[in-house]
Design a protein around this motif. Structure first.
Motif, PDB file in Angstrom:
ATOM      1  N   HIS A 186      11.688   6.097   3.870  1.00 39.13           N
ATOM      2  CA  HIS A 186      11.222   4.884   3.214  1.00 39.13           C
ATOM      3  C   HIS A 186      12.385   4.184   2.509  1.00 39.13           C
ATOM      4  O   HIS A 186      13.122   4.806   1.749  1.00 39.13           O
ATOM      5  CB  HIS A 186      10.151   5.207   2.166  1.00 39.13           C
ATOM      6  N   TYR A 225       3.443  -4.905  -2.581  1.00 39.78           N
ATOM      7  CA  TYR A 225       3.800  -3.825  -1.657  1.00 39.78           C
ATOM      8  C   TYR A 225       3.079  -2.528  -2.007  1.00 39.78           C
ATOM      9  O   TYR A 225       2.876  -2.207  -3.186  1.00 39.78           O
ATOM     10  CB  TYR A 225       5.307  -3.551  -1.717  1.00 39.78           C
ATOM     11  N   CYS A 227       3.592   1.364  -2.157  1.00 41.37           N
ATOM     12  CA  CYS A 227       4.827   2.129  -2.347  1.00 41.37           C
ATOM     13  C   CYS A 227       4.522   3.526  -2.881  1.00 41.37           C
ATOM     14  O   CYS A 227       3.402   3.837  -3.297  1.00 41.37           O
ATOM     15  CB  CYS A 227       5.760   1.401  -3.318  1.00 41.37           C
ATOM     16  N   GLU A 276       9.794   3.747  -3.307  1.00 39.66           N
ATOM     17  CA  GLU A 276       9.891   3.870  -1.855  1.00 39.66           C
ATOM     18  C   GLU A 276       8.888   2.903  -1.217  1.00 39.66           C
ATOM     19  O   GLU A 276       7.680   3.045  -1.394  1.00 39.66           O
ATOM     20  CB  GLU A 276       9.584   5.299  -1.431  1.00 39.66           C
ATOM     21  N   PHE A 277       9.414   1.930  -0.480  1.00 39.14           N
ATOM     22  CA  PHE A 277       8.567   0.895   0.109  1.00 39.14           C
ATOM     23  C   PHE A 277       7.863   1.431   1.355  1.00 39.14           C
ATOM     24  O   PHE A 277       8.502   1.994   2.240  1.00 39.14           O
ATOM     25  CB  PHE A 277       9.419  -0.314   0.491  1.00 39.14           C
TER      26      PHE A 277
END
Length: 316
Positions: A186, A225, A227, A276-277
């Motif tokens: 990620h 997002y 995440c 962490e995307f």
């Protein structure tokens, strides 16, 4: 892994060397580095990675303001440390170094100071002033100076071009899944939690405001997002907003990263966290009032919790 910044004290046995910036330490890089460590074992040697900082474009003033990196120097070092490399050699990039030809660099650095046994290069990697030489010329230099050389061919990752520049393009479009495929993990942003307006707490969605110290770090486009967040040695799910918070702020000069961490109520002010995307959920929006924003956040949370349940958390 030993990290070196002083060549004068560097020693390695039968040094098997590769050279590059390795931004992202992505799947293509890791294939090369795997071959490096295997070659070192075959030659009863040690695997040596040479990289540079600052980036050559910063030193040479070649559109340095447009540079955006997938990994900070610290993040790269952390990735390298997990790959069985024996030595990471950080060479300061200077105008003097920039003026060395490939043959001069090989003689002065690889042969005289490192005592190279083998050089492994990527299929498209060139070094030395002007980056003019071909792999065949590198082979001739190697034969002349008494070491061997090999090249790693290009690789595709699930049909995608495997390069740092392609990853950047995916990220800048908000295409997180394809960027993550090429990275092999990620995409991560590291920052410190700083004080905010605490408005999120009032509407039931407290957020950690993250300050990213690395000025050249690539930050994906504005939006919401899904995440994962690593803090205090553990990993949590969360939802991240990047942007200018148009519903509550008129400060168009301050772009913020705010993350709401699921099932978490610890005070992590001033702590370092890793975001962490996983995927981009929607654009940033301006709502008519805080109640409308709160209702959208409930919808976002439900959707993101479901998304994260379908992803295996990256463990690195």
């Amino acid at each position: 892994m030993k990290v070196h910044s002083d060549l004068s004290t560097f020693k390695a046995h039968n040094a098997v060397v590769t050279i590059g910036m390795f931004d992202g330490v992505h799947t293509g890089h890791r294939q090369l580095l795997s071959q490096l460590t295997q070659k070192a074992k075959n030659l009863d040697g040690e695997a040596v990675v040479i990289t540079f900082w600052p980036h050559p474009r910063m030193v040479l003033q070649q559109d340095a303001d447009k540079l955006r990196f997938l990994t900070s120097p610290e993040e790269r070092t952390k990735r390298f440390s997990q790959l069985g490399i024996d030595h990471l050699l950080l060479i300061p990039f200077t105008p003097k170094l920039a003026n060395l030809t490939a043959e001069e660099f090989i003689k002065q650095f690889l042969v005289d100071q490192i005592g190279i046994k083998h050089l492994l290069v990527g299929f498209n990697h060139r070094f030395g002033k002007g980056r003019l030489h071909s792999f065949e010329e590198y082979q001739a230099f190697a034969a002349q100076h008494g070491f061997t050389i090999s090249m790693v061919e290009a690789v595709l990752t699930e049909g995608l071009q495997t390069s740092s520049s392609d990853i950047r393009l995916h990220l800048l479009k908000g295409d997180i899944p394809n960027a993550n495929k090429i990275l092999g993990y990620h995409f991560t942003v590291t920052g410190r939690v700083v004080g905010g307006q605490q408005l999120g707490r009032r509407i039931g969605y407290p957020t950690a405001n993250i300050h990213v110290e690395e000025a050249y770090k690539l930050i994906p486009p504005d939006g919401v997002y899904a995440c994962f967040i690593r803090t205090e040695g553990k990993q949590y799910g969360g939802m991240l907003n990047i942007g200018y918070r148009p519903t509550i702020s008129h400060n168009v000069d301050h772009r913020s990263l705010e993350v709401h961490i699921f099932d978490f109520n610890h005070d992590i002010y001033s702590e370092e966290v890793e975001v962490e995307f996983v995927t981009r959920v929607r654009d940033e929006q301006k709502f008519v009032n805080l109640e409308a924003l709160k209702q959208q956040l409930k919808t976002d949370e439900q959707q993101i919790r479901q998304l994260l349940a379908n992803y295996k958390a990256d463990t690195h």
